[in-house]
Design an enzyme around this catalytic site. Sequence first.
Site, short mmCIF file in Angstrom:
data_model
loop_
_atom_site.label_atom_id
_atom_site.label_comp_id
_atom_site.label_asym_id
_atom_site.label_seq_id
_atom_site.Cartn_x
_atom_site.Cartn_y
_atom_site.Cartn_z
CB CYS A 102 4.85 8.62 10.23
SG CYS A 102 3.72 7.97 11.47
CG HIS A 126 7.70 5.69 9.16
ND1 HIS A 126 7.89 5.74 10.51
CD2 HIS A 126 6.37 5.53 8.97
CE1 HIS A 126 6.72 5.61 11.12
NE2 HIS A 126 5.79 5.49 10.20
CG ASN A 169 4.60 3.78 13.29
OD1 ASN A 169 5.25 4.80 13.51
ND2 ASN A 169 3.71 3.69 12.32
O1 UT7 Z 1 3.02 5.34 10.34
C1 UT7 Z 1 2.21 6.07 9.50
C2 UT7 Z 1 1.45 5.25 8.57
N1 UT7 Z 1 0.90 4.06 9.15
C3 UT7 Z 1 0.92 2.93 8.48
O2 UT7 Z 1 1.51 2.91 7.43
C4 UT7 Z 1 0.17 1.76 9.00
C5 UT7 Z 1 -0.59 1.16 7.84
N2 UT7 Z 1 -1.52 0.08 8.15
C6 UT7 Z 1 -1.15 -1.08 8.75
O3 UT7 Z 1 -0.04 -1.26 9.20
C7 UT7 Z 1 -2.18 -2.17 8.78
O4 UT7 Z 1 -3.27 -1.80 7.98
C8 UT7 Z 1 -2.70 -2.54 10.19
C9 UT7 Z 1 -1.59 -3.24 10.95
C10 UT7 Z 1 -3.15 -1.30 10.92
C11 UT7 Z 1 -3.85 -3.51 10.08
O5 UT7 Z 1 -3.47 -4.66 9.35
P1 UT7 Z 1 -4.34 -5.17 8.11
O6 UT7 Z 1 -3.69 -6.38 7.64
O7 UT7 Z 1 -4.49 -4.03 7.14
O8 UT7 Z 1 -5.71 -5.53 8.81
P2 UT7 Z 1 -7.17 -4.93 8.52
O9 UT7 Z 1 -7.29 -3.54 9.05
O10 UT7 Z 1 -7.53 -5.17 7.08
O11 UT7 Z 1 -8.03 -5.88 9.42
C12 UT7 Z 1 -8.07 -7.30 9.20
C13 UT7 Z 1 -8.80 -7.95 10.35
C14 UT7 Z 1 -10.09 -7.23 10.74
O12 UT7 Z 1 -11.02 -8.20 11.14
P3 UT7 Z 1 -12.17 -8.70 10.15
O13 UT7 Z 1 -12.96 -7.47 9.81
O14 UT7 Z 1 -11.46 -9.27 8.96
O15 UT7 Z 1 -12.93 -9.71 10.97
C15 UT7 Z 1 -9.69 -6.40 11.92
O16 UT7 Z 1 -10.78 -6.12 12.78
O17 UT7 Z 1 -7.96 -7.89 11.52
C16 UT7 Z 1 -8.71 -7.31 12.60
N3 UT7 Z 1 -7.77 -6.61 13.46
C17 UT7 Z 1 -7.15 -7.21 14.49
N4 UT7 Z 1 -7.23 -8.48 14.96
C18 UT7 Z 1 -6.47 -8.78 16.03
C19 UT7 Z 1 -7.35 -5.33 13.40
N5 UT7 Z 1 -6.47 -5.08 14.38
C20 UT7 Z 1 -6.34 -6.24 15.07
C21 UT7 Z 1 -5.58 -6.63 16.19
N6 UT7 Z 1 -5.67 -7.90 16.62
N7 UT7 Z 1 -4.74 -5.78 16.82
#
Ligand code: UT7
Length: 354
Positions: A129, A271, A301
């Site tokens: 990215c 980005h 993204n």
């Molecule tokens: O572009 C290059 C670099 N990329 C980035 O900078 C992206 C960086 N990361 C992010 O944008 C975020 O970490 C994500 C959007 C990928 C995830 O968001 P988050 O707030 O960090 O969620 P998390 O990974 O901590 O997950 C929280 C919960 C989990 O469930 P439990 O374990 O708490 O029950 C996940 O399984 O959300 C769940 N989850 C979802 N739920 C519904 C993860 N993805 C989804 C989804 N829909 N699509």
Amino acid sequence: MDPQQMASPRTTHPPHSQRRCAVIAGIGSWLPLEVVTNDDLARTLDTTDEWIRTRTGIEQRHRAADGESTSDLAVQAAGRALESSGSDEVDALILATTTPDFLCPATAPEVAARLGLAGIAAFDVQAVCTGFIYALSAACGLIAAGTADRVLVIGSDVYSTILNPRDRATAVIFGDGAGAVVLRGGRSDEAGAVGPIVPGSDGNFRHLIAIPGGGARQRSLQMCRQPGDEYFSMSGSEVFRHAVQRMTEVSRRAMAAAGWENADVDRFAAHQANSRILDSVLDQLGLPSDRRLSNIAHVGNTSAASIPLLLDQCVADGRLKPGHKVLLAAFGGGLTWGATTVTWPDIAATAGPQ
Ligand code: UT7
């Protein structure tokens, strides 16, 4: 890469104003026609429109048609950037992508040939990215060294070809798209002159964003150790923390290298990783939220395409105007990061379908 355009605390350079500099002369972008909404994704994935909107700021993304590849999008965006620059001639083409048409050869020579530019220097840059900022840096180096006078820099990615459609943590985030700029040699006190570029990386964290299979370590997909190794994977919350920290640090360094204070920044074009990441970076930098440019709600993204696509759309809709002082910052797999500054020039936008 031009060592004189990299801001390093260990070297002394002539003042930036005295150096031959890359100046933005044209911009263009392109999005594939199909739009995929959050509700579309929720039909096959365990997710909801509400989760995606509140955790990422994304409402929809564009998806390439079957058989539509990175070069196809790149040719469209680059053609528009050339048109915006007023000339079809360039001496070099640099394509930033994580989704090359083939592992070998690079995609850039094909893009150049399809634009009628066979014969010029053409190569790919892989910084995930951060790819656009790295490609910009390489282009600035070619211009400063006198190797090229006009360079086409393209970011194009078709993540729909590398995402695991069953992985809700990545499938909802990424969209396909392309953006491009034409750079020409000029003076650093001109509008459009690219300021000092601050790039960085830390391969100790390479595993946080990866496609484990298909490369030299796990050559064939039959050799993949884990199911799903052929797909893009990301450790979301860890990447989130690195993204905020690195984009904040590198933005501060790029502003310092350009001699800018917070009050100088009219627009922050980062980005488009996640709207919560962008909010946190703005907050840590102490920049008001009205400085932020964003299109993540409509395109998601788009990796290497993210920044030039954002800039082109914001020129088209008037959010970015000639004279605005713009801070650009990116972060991605590698890990890699980079930032720079530019005072926006008076150029036409040629944005493709929105
Ligand atoms: O572009 C290059 C670099 N990329 C980035 O900078 C992206 C960086 N990361 C992010 O944008 C975020 O970490 C994500 C959007 C990928 C995830 O968001 P988050 O707030 O960090 O969620 P998390 O990974 O901590 O997950 C929280 C919960 C989990 O469930 P439990 O374990 O708490 O029950 C996940 O399984 O959300 C769940 N989850 C979802 N739920 C519904 C993860 N993805 C989804 C989804 N829909 N699509």
